[in-house]
Scaffold this motif. Structure first.
Motif, PDB file in Angstrom:
ATOM      1  N   PHE A  11      27.066  21.690 -85.080  1.00  0.00           N
ATOM      2  CA  PHE A  11      27.522  20.574 -84.059  1.00  0.00           C
ATOM      3  C   PHE A  11      25.879  19.586 -84.553  1.00  0.00           C
ATOM      4  CE2 PHE A  11      30.487  23.195 -82.427  1.00  0.00           C
ATOM      5  CZ  PHE A  11      31.115  22.739 -81.593  1.00  0.00           C
ATOM      6  N   MET A  12      26.925  18.229 -84.815  1.00  0.00           N
ATOM      7  CA  MET A  12      26.174  17.155 -84.823  1.00  0.00           C
ATOM      8  C   MET A  12      24.958  16.394 -83.278  1.00  0.00           C
ATOM      9  SD  MET A  12      28.560  14.823 -86.874  1.00  0.00           S
ATOM     10  CE  MET A  12      29.646  15.365 -87.845  1.00  0.00           C
ATOM     11  N   MET A  13      25.827  16.589 -82.415  1.00  0.00           N
ATOM     12  CA  MET A  13      25.017  16.497 -80.546  1.00  0.00           C
ATOM     13  C   MET A  13      25.452  17.427 -79.672  1.00  0.00           C
ATOM     14  SD  MET A  13      24.005  13.047 -79.244  1.00  0.00           S
ATOM     15  CE  MET A  13      25.823  12.925 -77.984  1.00  0.00           C
ATOM     16  N   ASP A  14      24.365  18.327 -79.222  1.00  0.00           N
ATOM     17  CA  ASP A  14      24.428  18.508 -77.863  1.00  0.00           C
ATOM     18  C   ASP A  14      23.689  17.771 -76.712  1.00  0.00           C
ATOM     19  OD1 ASP A  14      25.483  20.861 -76.451  1.00  0.00           O
ATOM     20  OD2 ASP A  14      24.062  22.086 -76.875  1.00  0.00           O
ATOM     21  N   PHE A  15      24.328  18.167 -74.998  1.00  0.00           N
ATOM     22  CA  PHE A  15      24.145  17.330 -74.865  1.00  0.00           C
ATOM     23  C   PHE A  15      23.426  18.660 -73.588  1.00  0.00           C
ATOM     24  CE2 PHE A  15      28.244  15.493 -75.050  1.00  0.00           C
ATOM     25  CZ  PHE A  15      27.763  14.588 -74.999  1.00  0.00           C
ATOM     26  N   CYS A  56      21.142  14.941 -76.082  1.00  0.00           N
ATOM     27  CA  CYS A  56      21.565  13.792 -75.264  1.00  0.00           C
ATOM     28  C   CYS A  56      21.046  14.301 -74.077  1.00  0.00           C
ATOM     29  CB  CYS A  56      23.584  13.461 -75.850  1.00  0.00           C
ATOM     30  SG  CYS A  56      23.794  12.099 -74.111  1.00  0.00           S
ATOM     31  N   ILE A  57      20.655  13.348 -73.127  1.00  0.00           N
ATOM     32  CA  ILE A  57      20.163  13.944 -71.577  1.00  0.00           C
ATOM     33  C   ILE A  57      20.824  12.924 -71.554  1.00  0.00           C
ATOM     34  CG2 ILE A  57      18.157  14.419 -70.631  1.00  0.00           C
ATOM     35  CD1 ILE A  57      16.917  14.804 -73.606  1.00  0.00           C
ATOM     36  N   PRO A  58      22.453  13.231 -70.581  1.00  0.00           N
ATOM     37  CA  PRO A  58      22.999  12.277 -69.821  1.00  0.00           C
ATOM     38  C   PRO A  58      22.421  12.499 -68.419  1.00  0.00           C
ATOM     39  CG  PRO A  58      23.776  14.190 -69.791  1.00  0.00           C
ATOM     40  CD  PRO A  58      23.140  14.815 -70.459  1.00  0.00           C
ATOM     41  N   THR A  59      23.002  10.758 -67.528  1.00  0.00           N
ATOM     42  CA  THR A  59      22.458  10.738 -66.632  1.00  0.00           C
ATOM     43  C   THR A  59      23.521  11.212 -65.630  1.00  0.00           C
ATOM     44  OG1 THR A  59      24.243   8.772 -66.199  1.00  0.00           O
ATOM     45  CG2 THR A  59      21.979   7.755 -67.278  1.00  0.00           C
ATOM     46  N   GLU A  91      29.731  20.738 -75.874  1.00  0.00           N
ATOM     47  CA  GLU A  91      29.773  20.755 -74.791  1.00  0.00           C
ATOM     48  C   GLU A  91      29.286  21.933 -74.270  1.00  0.00           C
ATOM     49  OE1 GLU A  91      31.293  21.301 -69.950  1.00  0.00           O
ATOM     50  OE2 GLU A  91      31.949  22.355 -71.992  1.00  0.00           O
ATOM     51  N   TRP A  92      27.539  22.264 -74.548  1.00  0.00           N
ATOM     52  CA  TRP A  92      27.112  23.849 -74.710  1.00  0.00           C
ATOM     53  C   TRP A  92      25.539  23.557 -73.719  1.00  0.00           C
ATOM     54  CZ3 TRP A  92      28.933  26.541 -80.162  1.00  0.00           C
ATOM     55  CH2 TRP A  92      27.397  27.883 -79.631  1.00  0.00           C
ATOM     56  N   SER A  93      25.183  22.606 -74.168  1.00  0.00           N
ATOM     57  CA  SER A  93      23.646  23.210 -73.451  1.00  0.00           C
ATOM     58  C   SER A  93      22.240  23.553 -73.409  1.00  0.00           C
ATOM     59  CB  SER A  93      23.814  23.099 -71.638  1.00  0.00           C
ATOM     60  OG  SER A  93      22.817  23.012 -71.709  1.00  0.00           O
ATOM     61  N   ASN A  94      22.927  24.074 -75.326  1.00  0.00           N
ATOM     62  CA  ASN A  94      21.621  24.670 -76.137  1.00  0.00           C
ATOM     63  C   ASN A  94      21.845  24.004 -77.660  1.00  0.00           C
ATOM     64  OD1 ASN A  94      20.351  27.127 -77.028  1.00  0.00           O
ATOM     65  ND2 ASN A  94      21.716  28.367 -75.879  1.00  0.00           N
ATOM     66  N   PRO A  95      21.448  22.828 -77.570  1.00  0.00           N
ATOM     67  CA  PRO A  95      20.813  22.613 -79.038  1.00  0.00           C
ATOM     68  C   PRO A  95      20.472  23.281 -80.005  1.00  0.00           C
ATOM     69  CG  PRO A  95      20.369  21.262 -76.889  1.00  0.00           C
ATOM     70  CD  PRO A  95      20.117  22.647 -76.592  1.00  0.00           C
ATOM     71  N   GLN A  96      20.056  24.680 -79.951  1.00  0.00           N
ATOM     72  CA  GLN A  96      19.160  25.636 -80.159  1.00  0.00           C
ATOM     73  C   GLN A  96      20.265  26.184 -81.152  1.00  0.00           C
ATOM     74  OE1 GLN A  96      18.555  24.798 -77.264  1.00  0.00           O
ATOM     75  NE2 GLN A  96      16.573  25.701 -76.853  1.00  0.00           N
ATOM     76  N   LYS A  97      21.156  26.563 -80.216  1.00  0.00           N
ATOM     77  CA  LYS A  97      22.305  27.586 -80.598  1.00  0.00           C
ATOM     78  C   LYS A  97      23.739  25.979 -81.543  1.00  0.00           C
ATOM     79  CE  LYS A  97      22.111  31.514 -77.874  1.00  0.00           C
ATOM     80  NZ  LYS A  97      23.053  32.168 -76.829  1.00  0.00           N
ATOM     81  N   ALA A  98      23.746  24.857 -80.678  1.00  0.00           N
ATOM     82  CA  ALA A  98      24.819  24.327 -80.881  1.00  0.00           C
ATOM     83  C   ALA A  98      24.753  23.076 -82.441  1.00  0.00           C
ATOM     84  CB  ALA A  98      25.530  23.239 -79.753  1.00  0.00           C
TER      85      ALA A  98
END
Length: 561
Positions: A283-287, A343-346, A271-278
Motif C-alpha cells: 500500500f502507498m498509505m495507511d491511516f 495519515c492521521i485523520p481528525t 485501512e489497517w492502522s498498521n503502516p509497518q505492515k500495510a
C-alpha cells in the motif's frame, strides 16, 4: 486500445502466479501535496428531498471543500448495497446505490473535481459482499458454477467453526463471515491452509484466483470512469490465516503491479492502522487510527462515544499520556521512509468526533485540531470537524451503526450548513433525515462561521494554509517531540524541513497553567510567533533547555532561528 492490450497482457502474466515478484513501486508525487476530506455520503448534502445525502449534493459543495484547502475527497462506500452496514455490505460493485444517484452522477463528480484540480478516492470493500449479492446466491447453489468457490464454505453444514455462519442453503456447508453475519467473506485463500480443513484453499487455487481477477475488474471499471484511487476496507484481512503475511503480500503486490501499470497516478490506501505492515505489503498509505496499540485512542477518546476511556490526553484535567502515540509514530515514520505515507485523520465514521462529551468548547477542540494538522504525513479532515460538529450520544442503531462497545451513529449525523431548523442539509421533514441533527441551540454551522475570521472554520483554513506555506509542516517534514519522563503537559514538538526550516509547536490542552522545562538539542536564537491561540505563552531558551509557561488551552506555533 493500447490500454486494453496492456490490461490483457497483465492478466496473462499474473494469472495463477500470486506469489510473483513485484517490480519497483513508485509513489505518485501528488500525494505529498494532498489534503483529504472524508465524506459520509448519506449525511453530507441532500438535493432531492428524501432526507439522504447524494452525489449531486457533493458536487454542489466542491467549491466549499476546496475553500478549506482540501484537494482530495474520500467517499465512504457509494455502491448498491443492502445497507445493513451503511454501504459496507455491497450487492453490486459496479453500480452506484440508487439513494445516491447513478453511475453518470459519479462520473460527473469525478469530472467536476478534476476541473478544480481535485481528486476523488472511493472506498473499496474488497473483503466481502452482501449476502444479498447475486454472487453469494450463486455460491449457495448445489450445482457447481463459477461462484461456487468465490466464498469460503465448509464441506458439511454440521461443521461451523468460529466466524462461520450456518443456515439453510442448497449446498451442504456453512460460510465464513468477515464482520456482520450479512457480510460473507470473499475467498482470497489461506496463507497457511490446514489440510484437515479442505475449505481452506491456497491463494493460487481457482476460487481465490478468480476473486483476485474480479477485484482487478472492479478497480479498472471505476478508474477508467475517472476515479483517482481507493481506500481499501479491512485491507489486512483478505487472506485468512496468514501470520507471516506472505499470502497478503503476494496479493497486494500483484494488485499494485496491475494497478500502477495502468494508472500510474492512482493511489491505494489501506485501512489497517498498521503502516509497518500495510506499506510493506504494497500500500502507498495507511491511516493511524484506533486499531491496535497506536496511541490514537489515548489521545482523544474520553468517557463518551463509540470507544470510551476514563482518561485521554486532550482533556481539561490534564492527566493523559501521549507516549504510546509518540513511540508508535516514530516507528511508523522509520518504516515508511520514502516508500509510503502515513495519515492521521481528525476522525472518521467508525469512532467519536473530537468534539465529544466533556470536550465541548471551541478552545478545547482547537488544541486537538492543531495537533492533528501539524503532524507529519497526509492530513485528513472528517466532514464537519472543521466547524466543530459534536458527537451525538444516545442515537438509535442505524444501518449497523451499533457495535458491542458503542454506537457509531453519533459521528454520522447530517452536515450543518446553516442555522435553519434542518441545518441546510435537506428540504425533507426532519423525521425523514437519515439521522437526527444536533438539537443543541448553539450547534455550529458553515454559514455562521464562513465570514467570522475567528471561527473554527477559518482557524482550520489557517492551519492548512500554514502547511502549504512552511515546508517544515509538509508531509515529509521531520518531527522531534520534547517530552520528558512523566512531564506530559504541555505537548511540545519541533517540525523540520530539509532546507533547515524549524517550527516549534506548543499545545497545552489542560485547564491549568503549566510552568516546566524541556531539553532542546538544537540551539534556538529567536522564536517568532506564527499562530497563537489563548493567553500568551512565554517560552525562552537557555543552555540547552526550553523554559515554558503555558496558560490553559493555549496554542503556539513559532518559527525558530
Amino acid at each position: 486500445m493500447k490500454q486494453l492490450f496492456t490490461y490483457i497482457l497483465l492478466l496473462l502474466l499474473t494469472a495463477g502466479n500470486a506469489r510473483a515478484q513485484s517490480p519497483t513501486f513508485h509513489l505518485p508525487k501528488w500525494i505529498e501535496e494532498a489534503v483529504f476530506y472524508q465524506i459520509y455520503p448519506q449525511s453530507y448534502q441532500d438535493t432531492n428531498g428524501d432526507g439522504i445525502g447524494d452525489i449531486e449534493g457533493i458536487i454542489e459543495r466542491l467549491d466549499y471543500i476546496q475553500s478549506l484547502g482540501c484537494n482530495t475527497l474520500w467517499l465512504n462506500p457509494c455502491f448498491h448495497s443492502a445497507f445493513m452496514d451503511a454501504g459496507y455490505d455491497v450487492i453490486d460493485f459496479y453500480r452506484v446505490a440508487p439513494r445516491y444517484g447513478n453511475n453518470d452522477d459519479l462520473r460527473r463528480l469525478f469530472d467536476e473535481a478534476h476541473k478544480r484540480q481535485m481528486r476523488v478516492v472511493l472506498d473499496l470493500v474488497a473483503g466481502h459482499s452482501s449476502d444479498q449479492s447475486p454472487w453469494f446466491r450463486y455460491s449457495q447453489q448445489k450445482e457447481q458454477n463459477p461462484y461456487t468457490d468465490r466464498y469460503i464454505w465448509t464441506n458439511d453444514s454440521t461443521i461451523c467453526p468460529p466466524k462461520f455462519i450456518a443456515g439453510h442453503f442448497e449446498r451442504n456447508g456453512s460460510y465464513r463471515k468477515n464482520y456482520f453475519d450479512c457480510q460473507p467473506a470473499l475467498n482470497y485463500g489461506y496463507g497457511q491452509p490446514d489440510p484437515a480443513c479442505p475449505w481452506e484453499q491456497p491463494i493460487d487455487a481457482p476460487g481465490p484466483t478468480a476473486t483476485r481477477t474480479e477485484l482487478k475488474h472492479i478497480m479498472d471499471y471505476w478508474m477508467q470512469m475517472g476515479c483517482d484511487g481507493f481506500r481499501v476496507d479491512m485491507a489486512g484481512s483478505l487472506v485468512k490465516n496468514d501470520p507471516d503475511l506472505q499470502g497478503t503480500t503476494a496479493l497486494w503486490h500483484e494488485l499494485r503491479t496491475h494497478f500502477q501499470s495502468l494508472y500510474p497516478d492512482g493511489i491505494l490506501l489501506a485501512e489497517w492502522s498498521n503502516p509497518q505492515k500495510a506499506l510493506k505489503v504494497g500500500f502507498m498509505m495507511d491511516f493511524i487510527i484506533h486499531f491496535g496499540r497506536t496511541g490514537y485512542g489515548e489521545l482523544v477518546f474520553n468517557e463518551t462515544g463509540t470507544y470510551r476511556r476514563d482518561t485521554c490526553y486532550f482533556d481539561l484535567r490534564g492527566v493523559g499520556n501521549p507516549n504510546l502515540y509518540i513511540a508508535n509514530l516514530d516507528d511508523c515514520l522509520k518504516v515508511a521512509g520514502n516508500d509510503g505515507h502515513l495519515c492521521i485523520p481528525t476522525g472518521n465514521h467508525d469512532f467519536q468526533r473530537i468534539r465529544c462529551g466533556r470536550r465541548d468548547s471551541e478552545a478545547e477542540v482547537r488544541t486537538a485540531l492543531t495537533f492533528f494538522l501539524t503532524q507529519p504525513g497526509v492530513p485528513c479532515i472528517y466532514y464537519g470537524d472543521e466547524i466543530g460538529m459534536r458527537f451525538i450520544d444516545g442515537l438509535p442503531n442505524k444501518e449497523g451503526s451499533l457495535l458491542p462497545k458503542g454506537n457509531r451513529a453519533g459521528s454520522r449525523t447530517p452536515m450543518q450548513w446553516d442555522a435553519t431548523p434542518g441545518a441546510g442539509f435537506s428540504t425533507a421533514d426532519l423525521d425523514q433525515y437519515y439521522l437526527p441533527i444536533d438539537s443543541a441551540c448553539n450547534r455550529p454551522n458553515v454559514a455562521q462561521q464562513a465570514n467570522d475570521p475567528d471561527s473554527q472554520l477559518n482557524y482550520v483554513r489557517r492551519l492548512l494554509a500554514l502547511r502549504r506555506e512552511y515546508p517544515a509542516l509538509a508531509c515529509r517534514g521531520g518531527i522531534t517531540f520534547m517530552q520528558t519522563g512523566t512531564n506530559h503537559y504541555p505537548l511540545v514538538y519541533e517540525r523540520q524541513s530539509g532546507n533547515g526550516q524549524r517550527l516549534l509547536i506548543c499545545i497545552n490542552p489542560s485547564g491549568r497553567t503549566i510552568t516546566t522545562q524541556r531539553e532542546c538539542r538544537q540551539p534556538i536564537g529567536r522564536l517568532t510567533p506564527i499562530l497563537t491561540q489563548g493567553d500568551q505563552q512565554r517560552i525562552s531558551y537557555k543552555r540547552g533547555k526550553l523554559h515554558l509557561n503555558t496558560p490553559p488551552l493555549s496554542i503556539g506555533i513559532y518559527q525558530l532561528q
